[in-house]
Scaffold this active site. Structure first.
Site, PDB file in Angstrom:
ATOM      1  N   LYS A 227       0.855  -1.191   0.000  1.00 38.94           N
ATOM      2  CA  LYS A 227       0.000   0.000   0.000  1.00 38.94           C
ATOM      3  C   LYS A 227       0.883   1.230   0.000  1.00 38.94           C
ATOM      4  O   LYS A 227       2.005   1.185   0.512  1.00 38.94           O
ATOM      5  CB  LYS A 227      -0.863   0.009   1.269  1.00 38.94           C
ATOM      6  CG  LYS A 227      -2.106   0.847   1.162  1.00 38.94           C
ATOM      7  CD  LYS A 227      -3.225   0.079   0.513  1.00 38.94           C
ATOM      8  CE  LYS A 227      -4.467   0.927   0.356  1.00 38.94           C
ATOM      9  NZ  LYS A 227      -5.613   0.080   0.000  1.00 38.94           N
TER      10      LYS A 227
ATOM     11  N   ASP B  93      -7.092   4.603  -4.135  1.00 42.57           N
ATOM     12  CA  ASP B  93      -7.717   4.395  -2.826  1.00 42.57           C
ATOM     13  C   ASP B  93      -8.346   5.766  -2.488  1.00 42.57           C
ATOM     14  O   ASP B  93      -8.550   6.575  -3.411  1.00 42.57           O
ATOM     15  CB  ASP B  93      -6.670   3.949  -1.781  1.00 42.57           C
ATOM     16  CG  ASP B  93      -7.287   3.361  -0.514  1.00 42.57           C
ATOM     17  OD1 ASP B  93      -7.640   2.179  -0.518  1.00 42.57           O
ATOM     18  OD2 ASP B  93      -7.446   4.089   0.489  1.00 42.57           O
TER      19      ASP B  93
END
Ligand code: GLU
Length: 447
Positions: free
Chosen positions: A129, A169
Site C-alpha cells: 500500500k 484508494d
C-alpha cells in the site's frame, strides 16, 4: 477484550514494541492474530518456522520527500510512502491513498490488510500500500498534477508489473491515476500498462474496475444474506460514505431490488426514505467534486451534521467510508434498528468492539478483507488483460468478478466451519488468507 491465544501473545508484544504509536496497524494485526489460535494449534510448523513474525514485518518500507510548487509559486513539501508488505503470492499490489491523515502506521495497516485480502481472491497478487499526507480536495487540477508528477518521480524506480503495481484508494481516482501513469511512462519511456491499475478505459483500463469494490461488496453481502435464505430484494440499506465504493455499492443494491435510504461524507449524512437518487449523487460527486450537503439541498432531503448514520434503521449496513467509522454505539444502534447483515466496503471501518457487539447480537459480519476484495480482484483482471494486450467486455468482466466474490465467500464460510466457528467470517477470512500466504512462505524457505 481480546481472546488472543497464549502462543501468539509474544508475537503481538513484539509488534507493539517494534511499531510504537501505530494504533491502526496494531489493531489490524491483533484482529488477524485473534483468529489464528486454532490454526497454529493444528499446524505446528507455522510457529516453528516463525512465519507469523515474518508476515507481520513488511518486506520493504519506502518513505520519501515529495516537493512541489503550488499555484501561488510557493514550495510545498509532503511525505510519500510505499509499504511493500508481502510478495510471496505475486508482485506487491494495493492502492495509494492521498489524505491529510496518512501516516506510516496508516499505510502499514492498509498494506497488512491487503496481503490477506489479495490472498483471499485466489489470484497471483502480493500485498502493499502507498500514500501521502497530501490533500487533493483543497487543490486545483494543476496542483494535483504537479504533486502526482513529483510523487511518481521518486516512486517509479520501485514499480513494475513483476515488482509492485499500485492503484487508487481514498483521494486517488481517475484524475490522479492518469497523472501518475503519465509521469511513469514519461520517466521510463515505456508503455508498461500493467504497472498501474484503475487506468482509464481508453488507455489500458478494465471495464468494471471503477464499479468493482462497491459491486463486489454487495455480491458478498448477497451471499451472506443467502445463508439465511434472504436477498437484497425489498431490503432497506444504509451505505456510509459517498465516494467510489459507496456510489457503486448503492448502484448494485438498487439493481438487486434494495432501497438505500442514507449515505454520507465527513461533514454529515442524508436520509431519503424513498431511496437515494443515484444519478444526482454521481453528478455531484464525480462531475462537480461536490459534497453530500449539496445533494441534500437539491433533493430537499433530511441532512444531519451532528449525529450518526447508524441511527438510521436498516436491515443491511455497508460501511464504505473509512477506518473505525462504526463504533460500539453505532453497532448497538444498528442492532436496535433491525440490522441483520453488515459488510465492510471500506478497509477496517468497524472497530473491534463494534464487531463484538454485532456478532454477539447474531448480526452476520463480513470483514473488509473479504467483502471489499472485488476492487483489487478486478485490478488483477486488468493486469491479465494488459499482459495479453486484450480488453474484455463489461458483461464478461462482471461475470468474473461475481464468480470471484462467490469463491471468497465460500472460502471464508468453509474455513470458519472447519475451525468450529460457523458463520464467523472474521475467523474464516483470516484463517483462509493466512494459510495461503503462510504455506507459500514455507515452500520458499526462510524469506
Ligand atoms: N485500494 C483498493 C483496496 O483497498 C484497491 C487496490 C488495488 O486495486 O490494487 O483494496
Amino acid at each position: 477484550m481480546s481472546r488472543l491465544d497464549s502462543a501468539l501473545e509474544p508475537i503481538y508484544a513484539q509488534v507493539l514494541q517494534r511499531n510504537p504509536g501505530e494504533d491502526e496497524f496494531h489493531q489490524a494485526v491483533l484482529e488477524v492474530l485473534d483468529s489464528l489460535g486454532a490454526v497454529v494449534a493444528k499446524h505446528k510448523t507455522y510457529m516453528d518456522a516463525r512465519v507469523i513474525e515474518r508476515i507481520c514485518e513488511p518486506e520493504r518500507q519506502i518513505i520519501f520527500r515529495v516537493p512541489w510548487v503550488d499555484d501561488r509559486g510557493e514550495v510545498q513539501i509532503n511525505r510519500g510512502f510505499r509499504v511493500e508488505f508481502n510478495s510471496v503470492l505475486g508482485p506487491f499490489k494495493g492502492g495509494i491513498r492521498f489524505h491529510p491523515s496518512v501516516l506510516l502506521g496508516t499505510v502499514k495497516f492498509l498494506g497488512f490488510e491487503q496481503v490477506f485480502k489479495n490472498a483471499l481472491t485466489g489470484l497471483p497478487i502480493g500485498g502493499g500500500k502507498g500514500g501521502s499526507d497530501f490533500d487533493p480536495k483543497s487543490r486545483t487540477d494543476g496542483e494535483v498534477m504537479r504533486f502526482c508528477q513529483s510523487f511518481m518521480t521518486e516512486l517509479y524506480r520501485h514499480l513494475g508489473e513483476y515488482r509492485d503495481v499500485p492503484a487508487g484508494d481514498i483521494g486517488v481516482g481517475p484524475r490522479e491515476l492518469g497523472y501518475l501513469f503519465g509521469q511513469y511512462k514519461r520517466i521510463t519511456n515505456r508503455y508498461e500498462s500493467a504497472t498501474l491499475t484503475g487506468k482509464g478505459i481508453g488507455w489500458g483500463g478494465s471495464q468494471v474496475r471503477k464499479e468493482a469494490t462497491g459491486y463486489g461488496t454487495v455480491y458478498f453481502a448477497n451471499e451472506m444474506l443467502g445463508t439465511v435464505n434472504g436477498s437484497f430484494d425489498g431490503k432497506t440499506v444504509v451505505v456510509s460514505g459517498s465516494g467510489n465504493v459507496a456510489i457503486y455499492a448503492i448502484e448494485k443494491v438498487q439493481e438487486l431490488g434494495g432501497t438505500v435510504v442514507a449515505c454520507s461524507d465527513s461533514a454529515g449524512y442524508v436520509v431519503e426514505e424513498s431511496g437515494i437518487d443515484l444519478e444526482l449523487l454521481k453528478e455531484i460527486k464525480e462531475v462537480r467534486r461536490g459534497r453530500v450537503r449539496e445533494y441534500a439541498e437539491e433533493r430537499r432531503a433530511k441532512y444531519v451534521t451532528d449525529g450518526s448514520i447508524w441511527n438510521v434503521p436498516c436491515q443491511v449496513a455497508l460501511p464504505c467510508a473509512t477506518q473505525n467509522e462504526l463504533d460500539p454505539d453505532g453497532a448497538r444502534a444498528l442492532v436496535a434498528g433491525g440490522c441483520v447483515v453488515v459488510a465492510e466496503g471500506a478497509n477496517m471501518p468497524t472497530t473491534p468492539d463494534a464487531v463484538r457487539v454485532l456478532q454477539g447480537a447474531g448480526v452476520l459480519f463480513g470483514p473488509g478483507k473479504a467483502a471489499n476484495a472485488g476492487g483489487v480482484a478486478t485490478s488483477a483482471l486488468e493486469m491479465q488483460q494488459n499482459a495479453s494486450r486484450d480488453s474484455w467486455t463489461f458483461e464478461y468482466t462482471e461475470g468474473r468478478l461475481a464468480a470471484i466474490m462467490r469463491g471468497i465467500h465460500e472460502r471464508c464460510a468453509g474455513t470458519a466451519e472447519e475451525y468450529g466457528e460457523p458463520g464467523n467470517y472474521v475467523v474464516g477470512a483470516n484463517a483462509a488468507a493466512f494459510m495461503r500466504v503462510a504455506d507459500a512462505m514455507l515452500a520458499m524457505g526462510v524469506i
